[in-house]
Design an enzyme around this catalytic site. Structure first.
Site, short mmCIF file in Angstrom:
data_model
loop_
_atom_site.label_atom_id
_atom_site.label_comp_id
_atom_site.label_asym_id
_atom_site.label_seq_id
_atom_site.Cartn_x
_atom_site.Cartn_y
_atom_site.Cartn_z
N GLU A 232 0.83 -1.22 0.00
CA GLU A 232 0.00 0.00 0.00
C GLU A 232 0.85 1.26 0.00
O GLU A 232 0.73 2.14 0.86
CB GLU A 232 -0.96 -0.01 1.20
CG GLU A 232 -2.02 -1.08 1.06
CD GLU A 232 -3.14 -0.99 2.10
OE1 GLU A 232 -2.94 -0.36 3.15
OE2 GLU A 232 -4.22 -1.55 1.84
N GLU B 154 -5.46 -8.38 -1.10
CA GLU B 154 -6.16 -8.22 0.17
C GLU B 154 -7.61 -7.91 -0.13
O GLU B 154 -7.91 -7.10 -1.01
CB GLU B 154 -5.61 -7.05 1.00
CG GLU B 154 -4.27 -7.29 1.63
CD GLU B 154 -3.81 -6.12 2.50
OE1 GLU B 154 -4.66 -5.40 3.05
OE2 GLU B 154 -2.59 -5.95 2.62
#
Ligand code: P53
Length: 488
Positions: free
Chosen positions: A197, A387
């Site tokens: 991220e 995810e």
């Protein structure tokens, strides 16, 4: 059937949230070891000692005050220190993943386990051998490891004494760490992600709320630039060490919609995509900053240390695949917000067409299809959803069973959305659900925000036996994998 043969079904965790053993086996402290728990709508807190010796906390995204030192203090519980003790349970956990039929297991390597301060010339052998054993255990069951090299856990020493990612020298320290990973695990690991991220640095300024000084944007964009260069260098080295390595970027994928059809909202939404999502993906996949980057920098008077050599590296070290996390969508508006979302890391106008999780995250499977189709058109490289999941409260029944139909429902809808994107031509090669075993929450430090198919007996205060049990979703996901996504 939409899902191709060999589709990489599995689950994901990160070292700092799963592993624990924070001071075992020669590991040094990481940024994530000085953070305590938060609550549903708050982010977690960092503990420190101020220049007068007072014990203090502040929100994770705030800057350490002048003269203060990060600290582990007796009066607080640090959930990441033990996490769910993957350090001692990895064989048991991997056996459970194998029982579900995992083809792939995503995890990360703790930087400070291999390089305790980040500055060492040689890695800590005990740390190196620990991960070798984890990967060998995966291979025993034909589970392909998908390894994140950096998952928020910069060694504390680098952060405190060397300026962390605002120091250009951190690039080479990261590259040394990444090179060790590629060299030591050659043949055992083929799939890598350079930074988890990566876009959070800029995107979370929004979530933090309030006005931000230009200096905060300056720091965030500079931090990102050094990470981009580090990622590009790592990609080139990873390919040189093993041409079979497939290396990806990893973007926090929040789907943005305009809240109204006012053209001003449409434009604001496009700019949101550029700042929060494209900015990083464009550099890592296409090898150059997008044309809008100059506008973004100008908005906050940002002036970056970017050399010609950096730009060459960015264009040479592009990734092989685009991977992202997906939990929710978000509305963008220039109008007054009438119904505010109350959640951690989610804000703005509530979307009346969607339901929200207990942590205020908009449940939006269509948003996953939208994201996949849009990004594939933009980049045209293989994609993985690395995810996805629902953080929820789980209840253990008297007989020890855990009924989590809400989680099954969430996954079913998202897998169907992914299937539609595949039918529409998107090259999705893998899917790893977040927190396939319950782990410590990254955003709040809570244990009660659970994502797993496997329940871990551990609470927010650090009490529990660490016993693992199968939830209903465990048996459901096993069936999904066995049928390659046909039996949902
Ligand atoms: P937690 C915020 C928004 C979206 C994804 O998050 C995020 C975050 C940070 O909390 O992070 C990713 O545990 C991250 C994982 C994290 C997971 O999402 O706050 O890569 O480490 O655990 C879920 O519910």
């Amino acid at each position: 059937m939409a899902f191709p043969n060999g589709f990489l079904w599995g689950g994901a965790v990160a070292a700092n949230q799963w592993e624990g053993g924070w001071n075992l086996g020669g590991r040094g402290p990481a940024m994530t070891d000085v953070t305590t728990g938060g609550t549903v709508t708050e982010h977690r807190k960092v503990t420190y000692i101020d220049k007068d010796g007072n014990h203090c906390t502040m929100l994770q995204h705030e800057k350490l005050p002048e003269g203060a030192h990060y600290a582990v203090l007796d009066e607080y519980h640090y959930p990441n220190h033990e996490a769910v003790d993957g350090y001692h349970h990895y064989k048991e956990d991997i056996a459970l993943f194998a029982e579900m039929g995992f083809k792939q297991f995503r995890m990360s390597i703790s930087w400070s386990r291999l390089y305790p301060t980040g500055l060492e010339k040689e890695p800590n052998r005990e740390g190196v051998e620990l991960y070798r054993s984890v990967f060998e255990e995966c291979r025993k069951y034909d589970i392909e490891p998908l390894v994140t090299i950096w998952h928020f856990d910069t060694p504390l020493y680098l952060e405190e004494h060397c300026g962390g990612w605002l120091n250009r020298e951190t690039i080479d320290l990261y590259v040394r760490f990444a090179t060790t990973c590629f060299t030591e695990y050659k043949g055992l690991v083929h799939h890598w992600l350079t930074f988890n991220e990566i876009n959070n640095t800029i995107m979370f300024l929004d979530f933090a709320g309030g006005e931000h000084a230009d200096q905060e944007y300056q720091d965030a964009y500079q931090h990102l630039h050094y990470q981009f260069v580090a990622s590009a260098k790592a990609v080139m080295i990873g390919h040189a060490i093993d041409p079979d390595n497939m290396i990806g970027c990893m973007i926090c994928g929040i789907t943005n919609y305009p809240a109204t059809c006012d053209p001003k909202d449409i434009l604001a939404c496009q700019h949101q995509w550029e700042k929060n999502i494209y900015y990083c993906g464009d550099v890592q996949v296409l090898g150059a900053y997008g044309s809008y980057a100059t506008r973004l920098w100008k908005e906050h008077n940002v002036s970056l240390d970017i050399t010609d050599e950096d730009l060459e590296l960015l264009s040479a070290g592009t990734v092989d695949m685009y991977t992202f996390s997906y939990y929710m969508s978000s509305l963008v508006t220039t109008h007054k917000v009438t119904d505010q979302v109350a959640g951690n890391f989610s804000k703005g106008q509530k979307n009346e067409y969607l339901e929200y999780s207990d942590w205020g995250w908009a449940v939006d499977p269509d948003g996953l299809q939208y994201y996949l189709e849009m990004m594939y058109q933009r980049y045209n490289v293989p994609m993985m959803v690395v995810e996805n999941g629902l953080g929820a409260y789980d209840k253990v029944e008297d007989d020890g069973s855990i009924h989590d139909p809400y989680r099954i429902d969430y996954f079913r809808k998202h897998i169907k959305a992914m299937e539609k994107a595949i039918e529409n031509g998107v090259d999705v090669i893998g899917y790893t659900t977040w927190g396939c075993i319950d782990v410590v929450s990254a955003g709040t430090g809570e244990m009660r925000k659970r994502y797993g198919f496997i329940y871990v007996d551990m609470d927010d205060e650090g009490k529990g036996t660490m016993k693992r049990s199968r939830k209903d979703s465990f048996y459901w996901y096993k069936k999904v994998i066995a049928s390659n996504g046909a039996d949902l």
